[in-house]
Design a protein around this motif. Structure first.
Motif, mmCIF file in Angstrom:
data_model
loop_
_atom_site.group_PDB
_atom_site.id
_atom_site.type_symbol
_atom_site.label_atom_id
_atom_site.label_comp_id
_atom_site.label_asym_id
_atom_site.label_seq_id
_atom_site.Cartn_x
_atom_site.Cartn_y
_atom_site.Cartn_z
ATOM 1 N N GLY A 6 13.256 -15.736 -1.773
ATOM 2 C CA GLY A 6 12.773 -15.661 -3.150
ATOM 3 C C GLY A 6 12.943 -16.939 -3.933
ATOM 4 O O GLY A 6 12.693 -16.955 -5.145
ATOM 5 N N THR A 44 2.009 -15.670 -13.073
ATOM 6 C CA THR A 44 2.089 -14.251 -12.713
ATOM 7 C C THR A 44 2.708 -14.080 -11.328
ATOM 8 O O THR A 44 3.529 -13.173 -11.109
ATOM 9 N N GLU A 47 6.394 -14.523 -11.637
ATOM 10 C CA GLU A 47 7.024 -13.327 -12.231
ATOM 11 C C GLU A 47 7.208 -12.238 -11.187
ATOM 12 O O GLU A 47 8.260 -11.576 -11.138
ATOM 13 N N ARG A 48 6.193 -12.059 -10.315
ATOM 14 C CA ARG A 48 6.335 -11.049 -9.258
ATOM 15 C C ARG A 48 7.430 -11.452 -8.271
ATOM 16 O O ARG A 48 8.202 -10.613 -7.808
ATOM 17 N N GLN A 49 7.489 -12.750 -7.966
ATOM 18 C CA GLN A 49 8.495 -13.224 -7.013
ATOM 19 C C GLN A 49 9.909 -13.011 -7.552
ATOM 20 O O GLN A 49 10.807 -12.586 -6.821
ATOM 21 N N LEU A 50 10.105 -13.323 -8.838
ATOM 22 C CA LEU A 50 11.430 -13.185 -9.448
ATOM 23 C C LEU A 50 11.696 -11.784 -9.977
ATOM 24 O O LEU A 50 12.832 -11.482 -10.375
ATOM 25 N N ARG A 51 10.621 -10.990 -10.073
ATOM 26 C CA ARG A 51 10.699 -9.627 -10.643
ATOM 27 C C ARG A 51 11.227 -9.681 -12.080
ATOM 28 O O ARG A 51 12.097 -8.928 -12.482
ATOM 29 N N LEU A 52 10.658 -10.627 -12.825
ATOM 30 C CA LEU A 52 11.008 -10.819 -14.233
ATOM 31 C C LEU A 52 9.742 -11.124 -15.017
ATOM 32 O O LEU A 52 8.800 -11.729 -14.488
ATOM 33 N N VAL A 53 9.725 -10.716 -16.282
ATOM 34 C CA VAL A 53 8.652 -11.114 -17.199
ATOM 35 C C VAL A 53 9.097 -12.407 -17.863
ATOM 36 O O VAL A 53 10.130 -12.446 -18.548
#
Length: 341
Positions: A6, A44, A47-53
């Motif tokens: 990640g 975007t 954000e999906r990779q880190l699972r953060l907005v």
């Protein structure tokens, strides 16, 4: 230890920092030479990779979320370190492009390297060259030890463990003092006679010595009766006689029989200059590069003795380098120039 799963790419982190600095995804995209939709897709994906907005997108622009602000704070020193790395590597390349370390055996250093370096300077005037000189064995060790980027050696074979390229052939000549009986020979000298004669030679590790010794060893396989000489005959020693000295009448010019090895040296000296001096004042011959004795032959301080098979008395000049670091930049240019001249 590898990077954890990640771990984001540096480029997308740099894009996120640009959004924070410009306050606009569109301006950040322009800074990075991409369209706004492309920049939005990259963020975007992050954000999906880190699972953060990371961004709050609105009609008036994009704003970092608290999580986005934290990620930017952590990304800044990482990006600074990456820029330092790239800058340092570029500096190393610039230094290497402007510097060349070479090592050369004595004959090549004295009679070939100066011309090569003049040609290199005409083509690459900004390059700084450092030259180290030794015998061929020492030069090979300098290259293996990464003390030289490129080496130039003499001898019958390429050094072990190094890549090489033959750049020239070199003629070797038998030289004696004007008063030596061989100076008055009217018939060419057989190599077998030369092999049976104690010579003044270079030290162990010298490319000249290795080349001469290999040639004479091949010639020292046939029993030899000393030939008649033009002029007074020199004294003849037995095969068991130990090596003679350089000066005085103690030198044994010819052994009547040989057993597959050349005669023991009359003397071992550490430089070509010392050998030339010893030959000119003593009784023993030597075999040297014609390059090294051309001046002495021209003014007859030394006499060249013709051989029955002169083509056999030759050796090669080679460039050598480490297998994993082939010549590039100035080293490759010098190698090309050396092979042409």
């Amino acid at each position: 230890m590898g990077l954890p799963p990640g771990t984001p790419e540096l480029k997308v982190l740099d894009l996120l920092v640009s959004v924070a600095q410009t306050g606009s995804l569109g301006r950040a995209a322009a800074r990075h030479g991409m369209t706004q939709p492309a920049a939005s897709m990259r963020i975007t994906a992050l954000e999906r990779q880190l699972r953060l907005v990371l961004l709050e997108r609105g009609p008036t622009g994009s704003r970092l979320t608290p999580a986005g602000t934290a990620v930017v704070d952590w990304a800044l020193p990482v990006l600074d370190a990456a820029r330092a790395l790239v800058s340092g590597v570029a500096a190393l390349h610039a230094d290497q492009q402007g510097r060349l370390r070479i090592a050369a055996s004595m004959t090549i250093a004295d009679h070939r390297v100066p011309g090569w370096l003049m040609a290199l300077r005409a083509r690459l005037p900004e390059v700084r060259v450092a030259l180290r000189v030794g015998n061929s064995s020492q030069v090979a060790d300098m290259v293996r030890g990464r003390e030289a980027d490129l080496g130039f050696v003499e001898g019958p074979h390429a050094p072990d463990g190094l890549r090489s390229r033959t750049i020239a052939d070199d003629e070797l000549v038998v030289v004696v003092a004007p008063g030596h009986p061989w100076a008055r020979r009217r018939q060419p000298l057989p190599l077998r006679t030369l092999a049976a004669t104690p010579l003044i030679v270079r030290e162990q590790g010298s490319g000249t010595r290795d080349a001469v010794w290999e040639i004479l060893r091949r010639s020292a396989t046939t029993p030899l009766r000393p030939p008649a000489l033009d002029g007074p005959a020199p004294p003849v020693s037995s095969v068991r006689t130990p090596p003679a000295t350089v000066s005085g009448s103690a030198v044994n010019p010819v052994r009547p029989e040989i057993d597959g090895e050349p005669a023991p040296p009359a003397a071992e000296l550490g430089s070509t200059t010392a050998i030339k001096s010893a030959v000119s004042t003593g009784d023993a011959p030597a075999v040297l590069s014609r390059l090294a004795v051309s001046a002495e032959l021209d003014d007859r301080r030394l006499i060249s003795v013709p051989l029955e098979e002169p083509a056999l008395l030759r050796r090669r000049f080679r460039a050598v380098w480490l297998r994993e670091t082939p010549p590039v930049g100035p080293a490759a240019t010098l190698l090309t120039l050396a092979a042409r001249r």
